[in-house]
Design a protein around this motif. Structure first.
Motif, PDB file in Angstrom:
ATOM      1  N   ARG A 105       0.844  -1.201   0.000  1.00 23.18           N
ATOM      2  CA  ARG A 105       0.000   0.000   0.000  1.00 23.18           C
ATOM      3  C   ARG A 105       0.877   1.248   0.000  1.00 23.18           C
ATOM      4  O   ARG A 105       1.299   1.714   1.059  1.00 23.18           O
ATOM      5  CB  ARG A 105      -0.897   0.006   1.227  1.00 23.18           C
ATOM      6  N   PRO A 106       1.153   1.813  -1.152  1.00 20.96           N
ATOM      7  CA  PRO A 106       1.991   3.027  -1.207  1.00 20.96           C
ATOM      8  C   PRO A 106       1.380   4.164  -0.384  1.00 20.96           C
ATOM      9  O   PRO A 106       0.160   4.309  -0.326  1.00 20.96           O
ATOM     10  CB  PRO A 106       2.008   3.381  -2.695  1.00 20.96           C
ATOM     11  N   GLY A 107       2.232   4.925   0.265  1.00 16.71           N
ATOM     12  CA  GLY A 107       1.767   6.053   1.065  1.00 16.71           C
ATOM     13  C   GLY A 107       1.301   5.667   2.456  1.00 16.71           C
ATOM     14  O   GLY A 107       0.728   6.478   3.165  1.00 16.71           O
ATOM     15  N   ARG A 108       1.557   4.414   2.863  1.00 14.76           N
ATOM     16  CA  ARG A 108       1.164   3.969   4.202  1.00 14.76           C
ATOM     17  C   ARG A 108       2.375   3.412   4.939  1.00 14.76           C
ATOM     18  O   ARG A 108       3.286   2.868   4.334  1.00 14.76           O
ATOM     19  CB  ARG A 108       0.095   2.885   4.136  1.00 14.76           C
ATOM     20  N   VAL A 109       2.346   3.561   6.255  1.00 21.25           N
ATOM     21  CA  VAL A 109       3.368   2.957   7.114  1.00 21.25           C
ATOM     22  C   VAL A 109       2.673   2.204   8.241  1.00 21.25           C
ATOM     23  O   VAL A 109       1.531   2.500   8.600  1.00 21.25           O
ATOM     24  CB  VAL A 109       4.342   3.992   7.720  1.00 21.25           C
TER      25      VAL A 109
ATOM     26  N   ARG B 129      -0.532   8.830   4.374  1.00 23.92           N
ATOM     27  CA  ARG B 129      -0.058  10.169   4.045  1.00 23.92           C
ATOM     28  C   ARG B 129      -1.169  10.935   3.345  1.00 23.92           C
ATOM     29  O   ARG B 129      -1.762  10.434   2.397  1.00 23.92           O
ATOM     30  CB  ARG B 129       1.145  10.050   3.125  1.00 23.92           C
ATOM     31  N   THR B 130      -1.436  12.129   3.808  1.00 23.36           N
ATOM     32  CA  THR B 130      -2.422  12.984   3.145  1.00 23.36           C
ATOM     33  C   THR B 130      -1.752  14.303   2.790  1.00 23.36           C
ATOM     34  O   THR B 130      -1.038  14.877   3.603  1.00 23.36           O
ATOM     35  CB  THR B 130      -3.636  13.259   4.051  1.00 23.36           C
TER      36      THR B 130
ATOM     37  N   ASN C  71      -0.928  23.663   2.857  1.00 21.50           N
ATOM     38  CA  ASN C  71       0.211  24.546   3.145  1.00 21.50           C
ATOM     39  C   ASN C  71       1.209  23.789   4.002  1.00 21.50           C
ATOM     40  O   ASN C  71       0.908  23.417   5.115  1.00 21.50           O
ATOM     41  CB  ASN C  71      -0.248  25.794   3.893  1.00 21.50           C
ATOM     42  N   GLY C  72       2.373  23.547   3.476  1.00 20.76           N
ATOM     43  CA  GLY C  72       3.401  22.895   4.267  1.00 20.76           C
ATOM     44  C   GLY C  72       3.605  21.437   3.891  1.00 20.76           C
ATOM     45  O   GLY C  72       3.159  20.973   2.851  1.00 20.76           O
ATOM     46  N   PRO C  73       4.274  20.707   4.787  1.00 26.47           N
ATOM     47  CA  PRO C  73       4.625  19.317   4.496  1.00 26.47           C
ATOM     48  C   PRO C  73       3.417  18.383   4.534  1.00 26.47           C
ATOM     49  O   PRO C  73       2.360  18.720   5.052  1.00 26.47           O
ATOM     50  CB  PRO C  73       5.621  18.971   5.590  1.00 26.47           C
ATOM     51  N   THR C  74       3.609  17.206   4.002  1.00 22.50           N
ATOM     52  CA  THR C  74       2.584  16.166   4.024  1.00 22.50           C
ATOM     53  C   THR C  74       2.332  15.725   5.460  1.00 22.50           C
ATOM     54  O   THR C  74       3.249  15.602   6.249  1.00 22.50           O
ATOM     55  CB  THR C  74       3.052  14.960   3.190  1.00 22.50           C
TER      56      THR C  74
ATOM     57  N   PRO D 242      -3.584   8.850  11.307  1.00 24.70           N
ATOM     58  CA  PRO D 242      -3.761   7.474  11.762  1.00 24.70           C
ATOM     59  C   PRO D 242      -4.927   6.801  11.060  1.00 24.70           C
ATOM     60  O   PRO D 242      -5.925   7.443  10.740  1.00 24.70           O
ATOM     61  CB  PRO D 242      -4.048   7.632  13.255  1.00 24.70           C
ATOM     62  N   MET D 243      -4.776   5.523  10.812  1.00 17.77           N
ATOM     63  CA  MET D 243      -5.843   4.706  10.216  1.00 17.77           C
ATOM     64  C   MET D 243      -6.647   4.083  11.352  1.00 17.77           C
ATOM     65  O   MET D 243      -6.101   3.844  12.437  1.00 17.77           O
ATOM     66  CB  MET D 243      -5.242   3.602   9.342  1.00 17.77           C
ATOM     67  N   PRO D 244      -7.918   3.799  11.116  1.00 19.89           N
ATOM     68  CA  PRO D 244      -8.725   3.145  12.177  1.00 19.89           C
ATOM     69  C   PRO D 244      -8.121   1.787  12.556  1.00 19.89           C
ATOM     70  O   PRO D 244      -7.568   1.087  11.723  1.00 19.89           O
ATOM     71  CB  PRO D 244     -10.095   2.961  11.519  1.00 19.89           C
TER      72      PRO D 244
END
Length: 67
Positions: A20-24, A51-52, A56-59, A63-65
């Motif tokens: 799942r790209p964009g998830r940790v 990641r969302t 304005n600013g960094p990504t 948290p995911m449920p």
């Protein structure tokens, strides 16, 4: 689930989720003290974040449920 009066993090590691790209996934090892002050050591918890894009600013990491 018992109620804890104190919690301490014993170890933590975060890894990207290749499926799942964009998830940790953050793996925590923690201990919690009950009302009597006795710690339960070595509890394990996995938390997922995605990641969302921020306007304005960094990504931002959100948290995911819990599943």
């Amino acid at each position: 689930m018992p109620a804890f009066t104190r919690i301490r993090i014993q170890a933590a590691i975060a890894r990207t989720d290749p499926a799942r790209p964009g998830r940790v996934v953050v793996h925590l090892v923690w201990a919690g003290a009950d009302r009597g002050g006795t710690y339960t050591e070595g509890r394990l918890t996995d938390l997922s974040f995605t990641r969302t894009p921020a306007q304005n600013g960094p990504t931002a990491w959100q948290p995911m449920p819990l599943s």
